[in-house]
Motif scaffolding. Sequence first.
Motif, PDB file in Angstrom:
ATOM      1  N   ILE A 170       0.699 -17.453  54.091  1.00  0.00           N
ATOM      2  CA  ILE A 170      -0.375 -17.641  53.106  1.00  0.00           C
ATOM      3  C   ILE A 170      -1.140 -16.339  52.891  1.00  0.00           C
ATOM      4  N   LEU A 171      -1.413 -15.622  53.964  1.00  0.00           N
ATOM      5  CA  LEU A 171      -2.100 -14.333  53.831  1.00  0.00           C
ATOM      6  C   LEU A 171      -1.237 -13.328  53.058  1.00  0.00           C
ATOM      7  N   ALA A 172       0.076 -13.381  53.290  1.00  0.00           N
ATOM      8  CA  ALA A 172       0.978 -12.517  52.521  1.00  0.00           C
ATOM      9  C   ALA A 172       0.927 -12.886  51.039  1.00  0.00           C
ATOM     10  N   PHE A 173       0.882 -14.198  50.748  1.00  0.00           N
ATOM     11  CA  PHE A 173       0.794 -14.673  49.364  1.00  0.00           C
ATOM     12  C   PHE A 173      -0.503 -14.216  48.700  1.00  0.00           C
ATOM     13  N   LEU A 174      -1.606 -14.281  49.442  1.00  0.00           N
ATOM     14  CA  LEU A 174      -2.908 -13.970  48.861  1.00  0.00           C
ATOM     15  C   LEU A 174      -3.148 -12.473  48.692  1.00  0.00           C
ATOM     16  N   PHE A 175      -2.657 -11.666  49.651  1.00  0.00           N
ATOM     17  CA  PHE A 175      -3.054 -10.260  49.672  1.00  0.00           C
ATOM     18  C   PHE A 175      -1.897  -9.268  49.452  1.00  0.00           C
ATOM     19  N   LEU A 176      -0.674  -9.669  49.828  1.00  0.00           N
ATOM     20  CA  LEU A 176       0.429  -8.710  49.755  1.00  0.00           C
ATOM     21  C   LEU A 176       1.284  -8.856  48.505  1.00  0.00           C
ATOM     22  N   LYS A 177       1.273 -10.047  47.891  1.00  0.00           N
ATOM     23  CA  LYS A 177       2.168 -10.299  46.765  1.00  0.00           C
ATOM     24  C   LYS A 177       2.056  -9.273  45.647  1.00  0.00           C
ATOM     25  N   PRO A 178       0.836  -8.819  45.283  1.00  0.00           N
ATOM     26  CA  PRO A 178       0.749  -7.831  44.192  1.00  0.00           C
ATOM     27  C   PRO A 178       1.419  -6.499  44.511  1.00  0.00           C
ATOM     28  N   TYR A 179       1.616  -6.237  45.800  1.00  0.00           N
ATOM     29  CA  TYR A 179       2.162  -4.936  46.200  1.00  0.00           C
ATOM     30  C   TYR A 179       3.652  -4.996  46.534  1.00  0.00           C
ATOM     31  N   ILE A 180       4.236  -6.188  46.424  1.00  0.00           N
ATOM     32  CA  ILE A 180       5.644  -6.329  46.778  1.00  0.00           C
ATOM     33  C   ILE A 180       6.522  -5.736  45.676  1.00  0.00           C
ATOM     34  N   ASN A 181       7.305  -4.733  46.018  1.00  0.00           N
ATOM     35  CA  ASN A 181       8.300  -4.167  45.105  1.00  0.00           C
ATOM     36  C   ASN A 181       9.551  -3.834  45.917  1.00  0.00           C
ATOM     37  N   ASP A 182      10.549  -3.275  45.262  1.00  0.00           N
ATOM     38  CA  ASP A 182      11.822  -3.026  45.949  1.00  0.00           C
ATOM     39  C   ASP A 182      11.658  -2.082  47.140  1.00  0.00           C
ATOM     40  N   PHE A 183      10.797  -1.073  46.984  1.00  0.00           N
ATOM     41  CA  PHE A 183      10.609  -0.113  48.074  1.00  0.00           C
ATOM     42  C   PHE A 183       9.938  -0.768  49.276  1.00  0.00           C
ATOM     43  N   ILE A 184       8.870  -1.547  49.026  1.00  0.00           N
ATOM     44  CA  ILE A 184       8.174  -2.250  50.112  1.00  0.00           C
ATOM     45  C   ILE A 184       9.121  -3.250  50.775  1.00  0.00           C
ATOM     46  N   LEU A 185       9.903  -3.951  49.962  1.00  0.00           N
ATOM     47  CA  LEU A 185      10.865  -4.913  50.515  1.00  0.00           C
ATOM     48  C   LEU A 185      11.881  -4.229  51.419  1.00  0.00           C
ATOM     49  N   SER A 186      12.350  -3.056  51.012  1.00  0.00           N
ATOM     50  CA  SER A 186      13.347  -2.362  51.823  1.00  0.00           C
ATOM     51  C   SER A 186      12.761  -1.958  53.173  1.00  0.00           C
ATOM     52  N   PHE A 214       2.890 -15.015  63.773  1.00  0.00           N
ATOM     53  CA  PHE A 214       2.144 -14.572  62.598  1.00  0.00           C
ATOM     54  C   PHE A 214       2.935 -13.579  61.741  1.00  0.00           C
ATOM     55  N   PRO A 215       3.455 -12.485  62.322  1.00  0.00           N
ATOM     56  CA  PRO A 215       4.257 -11.568  61.488  1.00  0.00           C
ATOM     57  C   PRO A 215       5.573 -12.188  61.026  1.00  0.00           C
ATOM     58  N   GLU A 216       6.103 -13.155  61.793  1.00  0.00           N
ATOM     59  CA  GLU A 216       7.308 -13.858  61.337  1.00  0.00           C
ATOM     60  C   GLU A 216       7.021 -14.592  60.039  1.00  0.00           C
ATOM     61  N   GLY A 217       5.820 -15.177  59.927  1.00  0.00           N
ATOM     62  CA  GLY A 217       5.444 -15.863  58.696  1.00  0.00           C
ATOM     63  C   GLY A 217       5.386 -14.907  57.516  1.00  0.00           C
ATOM     64  N   ILE A 218       4.851 -13.700  57.757  1.00  0.00           N
ATOM     65  CA  ILE A 218       4.819 -12.685  56.698  1.00  0.00           C
ATOM     66  C   ILE A 218       6.236 -12.300  56.289  1.00  0.00           C
ATOM     67  N   ALA A 219       7.115 -12.102  57.291  1.00  0.00           N
ATOM     68  CA  ALA A 219       8.501 -11.724  57.004  1.00  0.00           C
ATOM     69  C   ALA A 219       9.221 -12.821  56.236  1.00  0.00           C
ATOM     70  N   THR A 220       8.980 -14.077  56.611  1.00  0.00           N
ATOM     71  CA  THR A 220       9.617 -15.204  55.913  1.00  0.00           C
ATOM     72  C   THR A 220       9.158 -15.261  54.467  1.00  0.00           C
ATOM     73  N   TYR A 221       7.852 -15.041  54.257  1.00  0.00           N
ATOM     74  CA  TYR A 221       7.347 -15.089  52.890  1.00  0.00           C
ATOM     75  C   TYR A 221       7.945 -13.968  52.040  1.00  0.00           C
ATOM     76  N   VAL A 222       7.900 -12.749  52.560  1.00  0.00           N
ATOM     77  CA  VAL A 222       8.405 -11.603  51.793  1.00  0.00           C
ATOM     78  C   VAL A 222       9.890 -11.781  51.488  1.00  0.00           C
ATOM     79  N   SER A 223      10.657 -12.255  52.474  1.00  0.00           N
ATOM     80  CA  SER A 223      12.096 -12.466  52.269  1.00  0.00           C
ATOM     81  C   SER A 223      12.352 -13.574  51.263  1.00  0.00           C
TER      82      SER A 223
END
Length: 258
Positions: A193-209, A128-137
Amino acid sequence: MFDFHSIMPIFLSLFAGLSTVIGAFIVFFSKSGSKKLITFALSFSAGVMITISFTDLFPTAEETLSKNFGKFDGVLLALLFLIIGTLIAFLIDHFIPSEESKQLIDKNNTNLYRVGFVTMIALMLHNFPEGIATYVSGYQSTTLGISIALAIALHNIPEGVSIAMPIYYSTRSKSKAFKYTFLSGIAEPVGAILAFLFLKPYINDFILSIVFGIVAGIMLYISFEELIPESRVYGFNLLYIFSLILGICIIPISHIFL
């Protein structure tokens, strides 16, 4: 919202997750060749993960954090998040029970089915967290997302074997072994999919790092604690070292073309 940049990482996580099912087919149709394939997949995946961690994830985290907090604090923060990732992986290993299914088969353990079920639950929590990491990356960089999805896909194959083997040998049911393996793998795209639905608006350079530092730590722990030791179990030492070096080399080579 539904643009290529946002959707592509979901398909990458789907590819990585469903590669777990390949492990089930190895159990169903392969005998002697499966151990060599597992050795290659584990060792190659370790090489890819180690290289991604040190050439992509950690440098990106360090560079971004250094721009925001200065060089000294940036490096220390990047190391802190890497250590946090390592601790997360360690805690997952420590608190989720897992056993070597092949040893249990040799002992004709009557709880083989339970072991396969517990393994499925453990790997679902892992995927599950691997899926989040793959999406964010993948959202940050398609090239990086492809590299991480490939590494995850390769180490998901032996994970599929570890689920399908005890289920199949305890029930002699291919459908049950396939179903449980599939459920474990599908947790990966669910995370994306959960990362796409809920985390995408909060993704920025700091969160990515932060995410990249943590994912680097998780990948390094998995590589050194699980993948490399397990890849050497079967005794194919030449295949192990060749696959490891190939995995290390493939990422710099991919940078030339991607």
